[in-house]
Design a protein around this motif. Structure first.
Motif, PDB file in Angstrom:
ATOM      1  N   ALA A  98      -1.570  23.764  -2.492  1.00  0.00           N
ATOM      2  CA  ALA A  98      -1.768  22.353  -2.144  1.00  0.00           C
ATOM      3  C   ALA A  98      -3.252  22.054  -2.063  1.00  0.00           C
ATOM      4  CB  ALA A  98      -1.102  22.037  -0.811  1.00  0.00           C
ATOM      5  N   ASN A  99      -3.632  20.856  -2.491  1.00  0.00           N
ATOM      6  CA  ASN A  99      -5.037  20.468  -2.369  1.00  0.00           C
ATOM      7  C   ASN A  99      -5.159  19.340  -1.358  1.00  0.00           C
ATOM      8  OD1 ASN A  99      -4.524  17.978  -3.633  1.00  0.00           O
ATOM      9  ND2 ASN A  99      -4.949  18.795  -5.660  1.00  0.00           N
ATOM     10  N   ASN A 100      -6.391  19.034  -1.008  1.00  0.00           N
ATOM     11  CA  ASN A 100      -6.597  18.006   0.014  1.00  0.00           C
ATOM     12  C   ASN A 100      -6.903  16.646  -0.605  1.00  0.00           C
ATOM     13  OD1 ASN A 100      -9.136  18.434  -0.921  1.00  0.00           O
ATOM     14  ND2 ASN A 100     -10.063  18.939   1.050  1.00  0.00           N
ATOM     15  N   GLN A 101      -6.761  16.538  -1.930  1.00  0.00           N
ATOM     16  CA  GLN A 101      -6.952  15.244  -2.559  1.00  0.00           C
ATOM     17  C   GLN A 101      -5.669  14.442  -2.428  1.00  0.00           C
ATOM     18  OE1 GLN A 101      -8.238  16.265  -6.520  1.00  0.00           O
ATOM     19  NE2 GLN A 101     -10.367  16.072  -5.922  1.00  0.00           N
ATOM     20  N   GLN A 102      -5.825  13.152  -2.354  1.00  0.00           N
ATOM     21  CA  GLN A 102      -4.665  12.304  -2.151  1.00  0.00           C
ATOM     22  C   GLN A 102      -4.834  11.037  -2.971  1.00  0.00           C
ATOM     23  OE1 GLN A 102      -3.915  11.462   1.966  1.00  0.00           O
ATOM     24  NE2 GLN A 102      -1.802  10.908   1.589  1.00  0.00           N
ATOM     25  N   ASN A 103      -3.768  10.625  -3.627  1.00  0.00           N
ATOM     26  CA  ASN A 103      -3.745   9.349  -4.333  1.00  0.00           C
ATOM     27  C   ASN A 103      -2.897   8.382  -3.527  1.00  0.00           C
ATOM     28  OD1 ASN A 103      -5.201  10.293  -6.607  1.00  0.00           O
ATOM     29  ND2 ASN A 103      -3.337  11.159  -7.471  1.00  0.00           N
ATOM     30  N   GLY A 104      -3.330   7.144  -3.484  1.00  0.00           N
ATOM     31  CA  GLY A 104      -2.565   6.129  -2.786  1.00  0.00           C
ATOM     32  C   GLY A 104      -3.471   4.983  -2.393  1.00  0.00           C
ATOM     33  N   SER A 105      -2.920   4.088  -1.596  1.00  0.00           N
ATOM     34  CA  SER A 105      -3.712   2.925  -1.207  1.00  0.00           C
ATOM     35  C   SER A 105      -3.454   2.559   0.246  1.00  0.00           C
ATOM     36  CB  SER A 105      -3.388   1.732  -2.115  1.00  0.00           C
ATOM     37  OG  SER A 105      -2.048   1.349  -1.956  1.00  0.00           O
ATOM     38  N   GLU A 148      -2.731  -2.771   7.509  1.00  0.00           N
ATOM     39  CA  GLU A 148      -1.477  -3.516   7.376  1.00  0.00           C
ATOM     40  C   GLU A 148      -0.399  -2.686   6.698  1.00  0.00           C
ATOM     41  OE1 GLU A 148      -2.116  -7.309   5.498  1.00  0.00           O
ATOM     42  OE2 GLU A 148      -2.572  -8.193   7.447  1.00  0.00           O
ATOM     43  N   ALA A 149      -0.797  -1.865   5.747  1.00  0.00           N
ATOM     44  CA  ALA A 149       0.166  -1.034   5.023  1.00  0.00           C
ATOM     45  C   ALA A 149      -0.585   0.133   4.411  1.00  0.00           C
ATOM     46  CB  ALA A 149       0.860  -1.832   3.931  1.00  0.00           C
ATOM     47  N   SER A 150       0.102   1.278   4.297  1.00  0.00           N
ATOM     48  CA  SER A 150      -0.552   2.436   3.702  1.00  0.00           C
ATOM     49  C   SER A 150       0.480   3.482   3.326  1.00  0.00           C
ATOM     50  CB  SER A 150      -1.556   3.048   4.677  1.00  0.00           C
ATOM     51  OG  SER A 150      -2.162   4.182   4.095  1.00  0.00           O
ATOM     52  N   GLN A 162      -6.703   6.740   6.106  1.00  0.00           N
ATOM     53  CA  GLN A 162      -6.690   5.409   6.725  1.00  0.00           C
ATOM     54  C   GLN A 162      -7.900   5.241   7.640  1.00  0.00           C
ATOM     55  OE1 GLN A 162      -2.868   4.157   8.435  1.00  0.00           O
ATOM     56  NE2 GLN A 162      -1.890   5.779   7.246  1.00  0.00           N
ATOM     57  N   ASP A 163      -8.163   6.255   8.471  1.00  0.00           N
ATOM     58  CA  ASP A 163      -9.303   6.190   9.391  1.00  0.00           C
ATOM     59  C   ASP A 163     -10.618   6.075   8.629  1.00  0.00           C
ATOM     60  OD1 ASP A 163      -7.600   6.353  11.544  1.00  0.00           O
ATOM     61  OD2 ASP A 163      -7.989   8.481  11.946  1.00  0.00           O
ATOM     62  N   TYR A 164     -10.727   6.808   7.514  1.00  0.00           N
ATOM     63  CA  TYR A 164     -11.944   6.747   6.694  1.00  0.00           C
ATOM     64  C   TYR A 164     -12.162   5.329   6.170  1.00  0.00           C
ATOM     65  CZ  TYR A 164     -15.197   7.619   2.877  1.00  0.00           C
ATOM     66  OH  TYR A 164     -16.274   7.567   2.028  1.00  0.00           O
ATOM     67  N   ALA A 165     -11.095   4.696   5.675  1.00  0.00           N
ATOM     68  CA  ALA A 165     -11.208   3.332   5.156  1.00  0.00           C
ATOM     69  C   ALA A 165     -11.595   2.358   6.267  1.00  0.00           C
ATOM     70  CB  ALA A 165      -9.892   2.907   4.503  1.00  0.00           C
ATOM     71  N   VAL A 166     -10.964   2.495   7.433  1.00  0.00           N
ATOM     72  CA  VAL A 166     -11.271   1.600   8.563  1.00  0.00           C
ATOM     73  C   VAL A 166     -12.729   1.774   8.992  1.00  0.00           C
ATOM     74  CG1 VAL A 166     -10.801   1.150  11.008  1.00  0.00           C
ATOM     75  CG2 VAL A 166      -8.906   1.379   9.386  1.00  0.00           C
ATOM     76  N   GLN A 167     -13.172   3.018   9.140  1.00  0.00           N
ATOM     77  CA  GLN A 167     -14.560   3.274   9.564  1.00  0.00           C
ATOM     78  C   GLN A 167     -15.558   2.736   8.542  1.00  0.00           C
ATOM     79  OE1 GLN A 167     -14.910   7.471  10.323  1.00  0.00           O
ATOM     80  NE2 GLN A 167     -13.464   7.429  12.015  1.00  0.00           N
ATOM     81  N   THR A 168     -15.265   2.938   7.266  1.00  0.00           N
ATOM     82  CA  THR A 168     -16.174   2.478   6.218  1.00  0.00           C
ATOM     83  C   THR A 168     -16.318   0.964   6.233  1.00  0.00           C
ATOM     84  OG1 THR A 168     -15.658   4.382   4.830  1.00  0.00           O
ATOM     85  CG2 THR A 168     -16.588   2.461   3.729  1.00  0.00           C
ATOM     86  N   PHE A 169     -15.191   0.243   6.269  1.00  0.00           N
ATOM     87  CA  PHE A 169     -15.269  -1.218   6.205  1.00  0.00           C
ATOM     88  C   PHE A 169     -15.689  -1.838   7.532  1.00  0.00           C
ATOM     89  CE2 PHE A 169     -13.160  -0.404   2.243  1.00  0.00           C
ATOM     90  CZ  PHE A 169     -13.772  -1.325   1.410  1.00  0.00           C
TER      91      PHE A 169
END
Length: 75
Positions: free
Chosen positions: A1-8, A27-29, A36-43
């Protein structure tokens, strides 16, 4: 298993009349909590141009979908 992930992840971003981000809500993920935390922290750190009504800055919000994709050259 790798730690890469595809999705939105779909974010709702609440923007102050200064252009600073007041809050970011998931809202959705279909991604792990870490992504998710990375996206929230970045934006949360982004500075936007404030919304304007009659040339006066106002609070606003936007919905944004962020897609994470593993490097397509190695798939």
């Amino acid at each position: 298993a790798n730690n890469q992930q595809n999705g939105s992840v779909t974010l709702r971003i609440f923007i102050a009349d200064t252009g600073d981000v007041d809050q970011v809500v998931v809202e959705a993920s279909d991604l792990s909590m870490a992504f998710q935390d990375y996206a929230v922290q970045t934006f949360s750190q982004v500075r936007f141009s404030p919304g304007k009504i009659h040339d006066l800055p106002v609070r606003s919000q936007m919905r944004l979908e962020v897609t994470f994709q593993a490097d397509p050259l190695t798939d």
